[in-house]
Design a protein around this motif. Structure first.
Motif, PDB file in Angstrom:
ATOM      1  N   TYR A 186       3.201  27.029  -2.658  1.00  0.00           N
ATOM      2  CA  TYR A 186       1.915  27.720  -2.570  1.00  0.00           C
ATOM      3  C   TYR A 186       1.881  28.620  -1.326  1.00  0.00           C
ATOM      4  O   TYR A 186       1.575  29.812  -1.409  1.00  0.00           O
ATOM      5  CB  TYR A 186       0.807  26.665  -2.527  1.00  0.00           C
ATOM      6  CG  TYR A 186      -0.587  27.152  -2.358  1.00  0.00           C
ATOM      7  CD1 TYR A 186      -1.286  27.721  -3.416  1.00  0.00           C
ATOM      8  CD2 TYR A 186      -1.255  26.982  -1.152  1.00  0.00           C
ATOM      9  CE1 TYR A 186      -2.606  28.135  -3.264  1.00  0.00           C
ATOM     10  CE2 TYR A 186      -2.576  27.386  -0.995  1.00  0.00           C
ATOM     11  CZ  TYR A 186      -3.234  27.966  -2.058  1.00  0.00           C
ATOM     12  OH  TYR A 186      -4.543  28.363  -1.900  1.00  0.00           O
TER      13      TYR A 186
ATOM     14  N   TYR B  61       0.725  36.951  -5.392  1.00  0.00           N
ATOM     15  CA  TYR B  61      -0.504  36.252  -5.755  1.00  0.00           C
ATOM     16  C   TYR B  61      -0.582  35.868  -7.228  1.00  0.00           C
ATOM     17  O   TYR B  61      -1.088  34.802  -7.564  1.00  0.00           O
ATOM     18  CB  TYR B  61      -1.724  37.094  -5.366  1.00  0.00           C
ATOM     19  CG  TYR B  61      -1.724  37.542  -3.924  1.00  0.00           C
ATOM     20  CD1 TYR B  61      -1.400  36.658  -2.896  1.00  0.00           C
ATOM     21  CD2 TYR B  61      -2.036  38.847  -3.580  1.00  0.00           C
ATOM     22  CE1 TYR B  61      -1.401  37.075  -1.572  1.00  0.00           C
ATOM     23  CE2 TYR B  61      -2.051  39.265  -2.259  1.00  0.00           C
ATOM     24  CZ  TYR B  61      -1.730  38.381  -1.259  1.00  0.00           C
ATOM     25  OH  TYR B  61      -1.737  38.789   0.045  1.00  0.00           O
ATOM     26  N   ASP B  62      -0.089  36.728  -8.115  1.00  0.00           N
ATOM     27  CA  ASP B  62      -0.153  36.408  -9.542  1.00  0.00           C
ATOM     28  C   ASP B  62       0.723  35.214  -9.905  1.00  0.00           C
ATOM     29  O   ASP B  62       0.482  34.558 -10.911  1.00  0.00           O
ATOM     30  CB  ASP B  62       0.256  37.617 -10.387  1.00  0.00           C
ATOM     31  CG  ASP B  62      -0.752  38.756 -10.302  1.00  0.00           C
ATOM     32  OD1 ASP B  62      -1.952  38.464 -10.149  1.00  0.00           O
ATOM     33  OD2 ASP B  62      -0.335  39.917 -10.371  1.00  0.00           O
ATOM     34  N   GLU B  63       1.731  34.923  -9.092  1.00  0.00           N
ATOM     35  CA  GLU B  63       2.635  33.808  -9.368  1.00  0.00           C
ATOM     36  C   GLU B  63       2.081  32.462  -8.908  1.00  0.00           C
ATOM     37  O   GLU B  63       2.611  31.420  -9.288  1.00  0.00           O
ATOM     38  CB  GLU B  63       3.993  34.054  -8.719  1.00  0.00           C
ATOM     39  CG  GLU B  63       4.743  35.223  -9.319  1.00  0.00           C
ATOM     40  CD  GLU B  63       6.043  35.489  -8.599  1.00  0.00           C
ATOM     41  OE1 GLU B  63       6.809  34.518  -8.368  1.00  0.00           O
ATOM     42  OE2 GLU B  63       6.301  36.664  -8.258  1.00  0.00           O
TER      43      GLU B  63
ATOM     44  N   ALA C  57      -0.500  30.883  -9.773  1.00  0.00           N
ATOM     45  CA  ALA C  57      -0.967  30.079 -10.915  1.00  0.00           C
ATOM     46  C   ALA C  57       0.172  29.319 -11.584  1.00  0.00           C
ATOM     47  O   ALA C  57      -0.066  28.312 -12.252  1.00  0.00           O
ATOM     48  CB  ALA C  57      -1.680  30.962 -11.929  1.00  0.00           C
ATOM     49  N   ASP C  58       1.410  29.769 -11.409  1.00  0.00           N
ATOM     50  CA  ASP C  58       2.542  29.099 -12.046  1.00  0.00           C
ATOM     51  C   ASP C  58       2.800  27.704 -11.490  1.00  0.00           C
ATOM     52  O   ASP C  58       3.498  26.916 -12.128  1.00  0.00           O
ATOM     53  CB  ASP C  58       3.804  29.953 -11.928  1.00  0.00           C
ATOM     54  CG  ASP C  58       3.682  31.265 -12.689  1.00  0.00           C
ATOM     55  OD1 ASP C  58       2.861  31.348 -13.636  1.00  0.00           O
ATOM     56  OD2 ASP C  58       4.397  32.221 -12.325  1.00  0.00           O
TER      57      ASP C  58
ATOM     58  N   ARG D 129      -4.860  27.526 -16.214  1.00  0.00           N
ATOM     59  CA  ARG D 129      -3.947  28.346 -15.413  1.00  0.00           C
ATOM     60  C   ARG D 129      -4.343  29.823 -15.394  1.00  0.00           C
ATOM     61  O   ARG D 129      -4.290  30.467 -14.346  1.00  0.00           O
ATOM     62  CB  ARG D 129      -2.533  28.190 -15.956  1.00  0.00           C
ATOM     63  CG  ARG D 129      -1.501  28.940 -15.141  1.00  0.00           C
ATOM     64  CD  ARG D 129      -0.117  28.816 -15.725  1.00  0.00           C
ATOM     65  NE  ARG D 129       0.381  27.475 -15.532  1.00  0.00           N
ATOM     66  CZ  ARG D 129       1.356  26.938 -16.257  1.00  0.00           C
ATOM     67  NH1 ARG D 129       1.912  27.628 -17.235  1.00  0.00           N
ATOM     68  NH2 ARG D 129       1.776  25.708 -16.012  1.00  0.00           N
ATOM     69  N   GLU D 130      -4.767  30.366 -16.524  1.00  0.00           N
ATOM     70  CA  GLU D 130      -5.061  31.805 -16.551  1.00  0.00           C
ATOM     71  C   GLU D 130      -6.325  32.158 -15.766  1.00  0.00           C
ATOM     72  O   GLU D 130      -6.389  33.216 -15.138  1.00  0.00           O
ATOM     73  CB  GLU D 130      -5.102  32.329 -17.978  1.00  0.00           C
ATOM     74  CG  GLU D 130      -3.736  32.267 -18.674  1.00  0.00           C
ATOM     75  CD  GLU D 130      -2.574  32.812 -17.826  1.00  0.00           C
ATOM     76  OE1 GLU D 130      -2.708  33.929 -17.271  1.00  0.00           O
ATOM     77  OE2 GLU D 130      -1.543  32.121 -17.713  1.00  0.00           O
TER      78      GLU D 130
ATOM     79  N   ARG E 130      -5.123  32.119 -12.264  1.00  0.00           N
ATOM     80  CA  ARG E 130      -4.328  33.332 -12.010  1.00  0.00           C
ATOM     81  C   ARG E 130      -5.252  34.522 -11.718  1.00  0.00           C
ATOM     82  O   ARG E 130      -5.018  35.293 -10.775  1.00  0.00           O
ATOM     83  CB  ARG E 130      -3.433  33.645 -13.205  1.00  0.00           C
ATOM     84  CG  ARG E 130      -2.478  34.817 -12.963  1.00  0.00           C
ATOM     85  CD  ARG E 130      -1.583  35.128 -14.161  1.00  0.00           C
ATOM     86  NE  ARG E 130      -1.012  33.976 -14.811  1.00  0.00           N
ATOM     87  CZ  ARG E 130       0.065  33.298 -14.400  1.00  0.00           C
ATOM     88  NH1 ARG E 130       0.685  33.683 -13.295  1.00  0.00           N
ATOM     89  NH2 ARG E 130       0.512  32.251 -15.079  1.00  0.00           N
TER      90      ARG E 130
ATOM     91  N   TYR F 138      -6.816  34.128  -8.125  1.00  0.00           N
ATOM     92  CA  TYR F 138      -5.890  34.435  -7.033  1.00  0.00           C
ATOM     93  C   TYR F 138      -5.451  35.894  -7.053  1.00  0.00           C
ATOM     94  O   TYR F 138      -5.327  36.522  -6.006  1.00  0.00           O
ATOM     95  CB  TYR F 138      -4.673  33.499  -7.068  1.00  0.00           C
ATOM     96  CG  TYR F 138      -4.943  32.201  -6.369  1.00  0.00           C
ATOM     97  CD1 TYR F 138      -5.007  32.145  -4.983  1.00  0.00           C
ATOM     98  CD2 TYR F 138      -5.156  31.037  -7.084  1.00  0.00           C
ATOM     99  CE1 TYR F 138      -5.274  30.963  -4.333  1.00  0.00           C
ATOM    100  CE2 TYR F 138      -5.418  29.846  -6.442  1.00  0.00           C
ATOM    101  CZ  TYR F 138      -5.471  29.811  -5.061  1.00  0.00           C
ATOM    102  OH  TYR F 138      -5.742  28.638  -4.417  1.00  0.00           O
ATOM    103  N   GLY F 139      -5.195  36.436  -8.237  1.00  0.00           N
ATOM    104  CA  GLY F 139      -4.765  37.823  -8.326  1.00  0.00           C
ATOM    105  C   GLY F 139      -5.776  38.782  -7.733  1.00  0.00           C
ATOM    106  O   GLY F 139      -5.426  39.713  -7.010  1.00  0.00           O
TER     107      GLY F 139
END
Length: 143
Positions: free
Chosen positions: A26, A35-37, A39-40, A59-60, A63, A66-67
């Motif tokens: 994290y 930032y988009d990663e 959520a993974d 998760r989405e 995402r 954070y994005g």
């Protein structure tokens, strides 16, 4: 259980365990501005108690938060100020330096992570001090 202090020195075994590894990833992703990663590292059905007071599920949704959110805040650097880790749980005090801050300025938040057997975050809660609530709201603007 392991405890890490300000200087990053670990008490027994460092940030061991699944939760500690998720937290380290994290921090790494935030500092790399990926930032988009972020959520993974979350499970598909994860619950996220955001610093805005909202509860996000999935998760989405995380995402998207954070994005958009971290791009607005755009921290120059974040690091673990202290942490307590016990296999599937980790509570960390994160310090951050934000654009426009004096060199010695630090913003502090507390994040509580819970992970599953695969090491994916199933629940994360973000806690802010009152002055950080105001600061975050100003930087994020309307949701």
């Amino acid at each position: 259980m392991s405890v890490t202090s300000r200087a990053g020195r670990a008490g027994r075994a460092g940030r061991a365990g699944r939760a500690g590894r998720a937290v380290e990833r994290y921090i790494e992703l935030i500092n790399a501005r990926r930032y988009d990663e972020i959520a993974d590292i979350f499970a598909e059905d994860a619950e996220f108690l955001a610093p805005t007071g909202r509860t996000l599920r999935g998760r989405e949704s995380i995402r998207a938060f954070y994005g958009a959110g971290l791009r607005k805040i755009s921290p120059e650097k974040v690091w673990i100020h202290s942490s307590v880790t016990e296999d599937d749980r980790c509570v960390i005090e994160i310090a951050a330096r934000l654009p426009g801050d004096p060199e010695d300025a630090r913003h502090i938040v507390v994040d509580h992570f819970t992970v599953d057997e695969a090491g994916l975050v199933t629940r994360m809660a973000v806690y802010l001090r009152p002055e950080e609530v105001r600061n975050t709201a100003e930087r994020l603007g309307p949701e």
